[in-house]
Write a protein that holds these residues in place. Structure first.
Motif, PDB file in Angstrom:
ATOM      1  N   TYR A 105       0.842  -1.199   0.000  1.00 16.37           N
ATOM      2  CA  TYR A 105       0.000   0.000   0.000  1.00 16.37           C
ATOM      3  C   TYR A 105       0.877   1.250   0.000  1.00 16.37           C
ATOM      4  O   TYR A 105       1.766   1.404   0.841  1.00 16.37           O
ATOM      5  N   LYS A 106       0.597   2.155  -0.960  1.00 18.19           N
ATOM      6  CA  LYS A 106       1.420   3.350  -1.156  1.00 18.19           C
ATOM      7  C   LYS A 106       0.554   4.596  -0.992  1.00 18.19           C
ATOM      8  O   LYS A 106      -0.348   4.849  -1.784  1.00 18.19           O
ATOM      9  N   ASP A 107       0.825   5.345   0.059  1.00 17.17           N
ATOM     10  CA  ASP A 107       0.127   6.596   0.309  1.00 17.17           C
ATOM     11  C   ASP A 107       0.381   7.558  -0.863  1.00 17.17           C
ATOM     12  O   ASP A 107       1.523   7.749  -1.286  1.00 17.17           O
ATOM     13  N   SER A 108      -0.672   8.179  -1.389  1.00 18.23           N
ATOM     14  CA  SER A 108      -0.536   9.040  -2.563  1.00 18.23           C
ATOM     15  C   SER A 108       0.082  10.397  -2.241  1.00 18.23           C
ATOM     16  O   SER A 108       0.492  11.115  -3.159  1.00 18.23           O
ATOM     17  N   VAL A 109       0.129  10.770  -0.969  1.00 11.85           N
ATOM     18  CA  VAL A 109       0.678  12.072  -0.579  1.00 11.85           C
ATOM     19  C   VAL A 109       1.974  11.928   0.209  1.00 11.85           C
ATOM     20  O   VAL A 109       2.960  12.595  -0.073  1.00 11.85           O
ATOM     21  N   ASN A 110       1.973  11.065   1.202  1.00  6.31           N
ATOM     22  CA  ASN A 110       3.125  10.889   2.075  1.00  6.31           C
ATOM     23  C   ASN A 110       4.004   9.755   1.560  1.00  6.31           C
ATOM     24  O   ASN A 110       3.682   8.574   1.706  1.00  6.31           O
ATOM     25  N   GLY A 111       5.127  10.113   0.953  1.00  6.28           N
ATOM     26  CA  GLY A 111       6.027   9.115   0.389  1.00  6.28           C
ATOM     27  C   GLY A 111       6.734   8.267   1.418  1.00  6.28           C
ATOM     28  O   GLY A 111       7.413   7.302   1.070  1.00  6.28           O
ATOM     29  N   GLY A 112       6.576   8.583   2.701  1.00  8.03           N
ATOM     30  CA  GLY A 112       7.143   7.754   3.753  1.00  8.03           C
ATOM     31  C   GLY A 112       6.154   6.755   4.318  1.00  8.03           C
ATOM     32  O   GLY A 112       6.495   5.956   5.185  1.00  8.03           O
ATOM     33  N   ASN A 113       4.931   6.779   3.816  1.00  7.98           N
ATOM     34  CA  ASN A 113       3.876   5.916   4.338  1.00  7.98           C
ATOM     35  C   ASN A 113       3.543   4.821   3.330  1.00  7.98           C
ATOM     36  O   ASN A 113       2.465   4.785   2.751  1.00  7.98           O
ATOM     37  N   SER A 147       3.591   0.537   2.910  1.00  8.36           N
ATOM     38  CA  SER A 147       3.640  -0.596   3.828  1.00  8.36           C
ATOM     39  C   SER A 147       2.876  -1.800   3.285  1.00  8.36           C
ATOM     40  O   SER A 147       1.962  -1.658   2.463  1.00  8.36           O
ATOM     41  N   PHE A 148       3.245  -2.976   3.774  1.00  4.82           N
ATOM     42  CA  PHE A 148       2.431  -4.174   3.558  1.00  4.82           C
ATOM     43  C   PHE A 148       1.233  -4.191   4.501  1.00  4.82           C
ATOM     44  O   PHE A 148       0.378  -5.062   4.379  1.00  4.82           O
ATOM     45  N   ASN A 149       1.197  -3.279   5.439  1.00  5.62           N
ATOM     46  CA  ASN A 149       0.116  -3.193   6.417  1.00  5.62           C
ATOM     47  C   ASN A 149      -0.985  -2.270   5.890  1.00  5.62           C
ATOM     48  O   ASN A 149      -0.791  -1.054   5.764  1.00  5.62           O
ATOM     49  N   ARG A 150      -2.152  -2.803   5.613  1.00  4.56           N
ATOM     50  CA  ARG A 150      -3.242  -2.033   5.027  1.00  4.56           C
ATOM     51  C   ARG A 150      -3.695  -0.880   5.910  1.00  4.56           C
ATOM     52  O   ARG A 150      -4.086   0.187   5.422  1.00  4.56           O
ATOM     53  N   ASP A 151      -3.639  -1.065   7.232  1.00  6.02           N
ATOM     54  CA  ASP A 151      -4.144  -0.023   8.121  1.00  6.02           C
ATOM     55  C   ASP A 151      -3.284   1.241   8.075  1.00  6.02           C
ATOM     56  O   ASP A 151      -3.715   2.299   8.532  1.00  6.02           O
ATOM     57  N   ALA A 152      -2.076   1.138   7.524  1.00  2.00           N
ATOM     58  CA  ALA A 152      -1.215   2.318   7.418  1.00  2.00           C
ATOM     59  C   ALA A 152      -1.828   3.389   6.525  1.00  2.00           C
ATOM     60  O   ALA A 152      -1.553   4.577   6.689  1.00  2.00           O
ATOM     61  N   VAL A 153      -2.668   2.983   5.568  1.00  2.00           N
ATOM     62  CA  VAL A 153      -3.265   3.951   4.635  1.00  2.00           C
ATOM     63  C   VAL A 153      -4.774   4.089   4.848  1.00  2.00           C
ATOM     64  O   VAL A 153      -5.478   4.615   3.987  1.00  2.00           O
ATOM     65  N   ALA A 154      -5.284   3.627   5.968  1.00  2.00           N
ATOM     66  CA  ALA A 154      -6.723   3.704   6.235  1.00  2.00           C
ATOM     67  C   ALA A 154      -7.196   5.156   6.186  1.00  2.00           C
ATOM     68  O   ALA A 154      -6.624   6.036   6.823  1.00  2.00           O
ATOM     69  N   GLY A 155      -8.224   5.393   5.385  1.00  2.00           N
ATOM     70  CA  GLY A 155      -8.792   6.731   5.266  1.00  2.00           C
ATOM     71  C   GLY A 155      -7.980   7.687   4.426  1.00  2.00           C
ATOM     72  O   GLY A 155      -8.294   8.884   4.371  1.00  2.00           O
ATOM     73  N   ARG A 156      -6.940   7.202   3.753  1.00  2.00           N
ATOM     74  CA  ARG A 156      -6.084   8.060   2.935  1.00  2.00           C
ATOM     75  C   ARG A 156      -6.093   7.596   1.479  1.00  2.00           C
ATOM     76  O   ARG A 156      -6.230   6.396   1.193  1.00  2.00           O
TER      77      ARG A 156
END
Length: 281
Positions: A137-145, A147-156
């Motif tokens: 999972y790759k956060d579209s705004v925060n390039g440091g976020n 992860s293989f953990n789905r909850d890292a991008v919850a709501g983003r």
């Protein structure tokens, strides 16, 4: 931040070669050492554009906990290599590194930023509790976020790709270090958005006896299950355990029980943790 930097920031995920001033701790005395390669995300890029460093204040603990070498750095979740590059440039006792990063975009920049450092090996896969491929999972705004953990991008806003993952073992880490580096004392750094406890608990006591400083980001989000006693044993194998919050950056010594209690929360707060065999300040 100047107008040109603002334009680049608005053009998310563009690539840029960023020129560094002579005072930057990211600037190296080697060919191409006056520039770094970045993606114009909304988190890492603006910080580096403004400060020309990456959490440099926190890396001072390497000088305190590991005053003499030689050391090998294990960097899990290496992103574009800012942490490893900064450590290798500023701490001569750290003479080699293994960098693990599953994101193809990040790996491209990671290799560019570390290409003039022959003591560094880059591996284009993540580390986890099994071998294979997983959703990444790759956060579209925060390039440091990322992860293989789905909850890292919850709501983003985010993207999902499939990325390679290898089961973390002491044998695999030794193989990635190479014969020469595997005999050195170790520094551990992991930043995996909630997977750090699981990774650390997979490694045996024999591995942690080789580590003089371990730093990881602890995030209070949903995480995969792990051996809680094994993780507690890792914490207890170090004499000194510290926490640093994201705002005041104040170093506080805590117990392993307090660390585990903090990490059990689910309010999405985070802090950095440092495990050391020497007192830090």
């Amino acid at each position: 931040m100047n107008r040109e930097m603002t334009k680049l920031l608005r053009k998310r995920c563009a690539s840029i070669q960023f020129l560094l001033s002579e005072s930057s701790p990211l600037r190296g005395e080697f060919e191409g050492g006056n520039e770094i390669s970045l993606l114009t995300d909304g988190s890492i890029f603006p910080h580096v554009a403004q400060h020309e460093e990456w959490s440099f204040n926190e890396t001072r603990f390497i000088g305190q906990a590991c005053p003499t070498g030689p050391y090998h750095l294990i960097d899990i979740g290496a992103n574009v290599g800012l942490f490893s590059r900064q450590v290798l440039i500023n701490y001569p006792q750290v003479i080699s590194a293994s960098c693990f990063e599953p994101s193809p975009d990040n790996t491209e920049h990671l290799k560019r930023n570390l290409k003039a450092m022959p003591m560094v090996s880059v591996f284009d896969f993540g580390l986890g509790q099994s071998d294979g491929e997983l959703a990444f999972y790759k956060d579209s705004v925060n390039g440091g976020n990322f992860s293989f953990n789905r909850d890292a991008v919850a709501g983003r806003e985010h993207l999902v790709i499939v990325a390679k993952i290898r089961r973390i073992t002491e044998g695999l880490l030794d193989k990635c270090m190479g014969d020469e580096a595997s005999g050195r004392r170790l520094i551990w750094k992991s930043d995996t958005q909630g997977l750090d406890e699981a990774l650390m608990s997979e490694l045996p006591e024999s591995f942690w006896q080789r580590v003089d400083l371990a730093c990881f980001e602890g995030w209070r989000i949903d995480k995969p299950s792990h051996d809680e006693q094994a993780f507690r044993n890792v914490l207890n194998s170090f004499e000194y355990l510290y926490i640093i919050g994201p705002r005041n950056k104040r170093l506080r010594r805590i117990s392993s029980a307090r660390c585990i209690s903090y990490l059990s929360g689910r309010d999405r707060k985070w802090a950095d943790f440092y495990l050391s065999r020497m007192e830090l300040h």
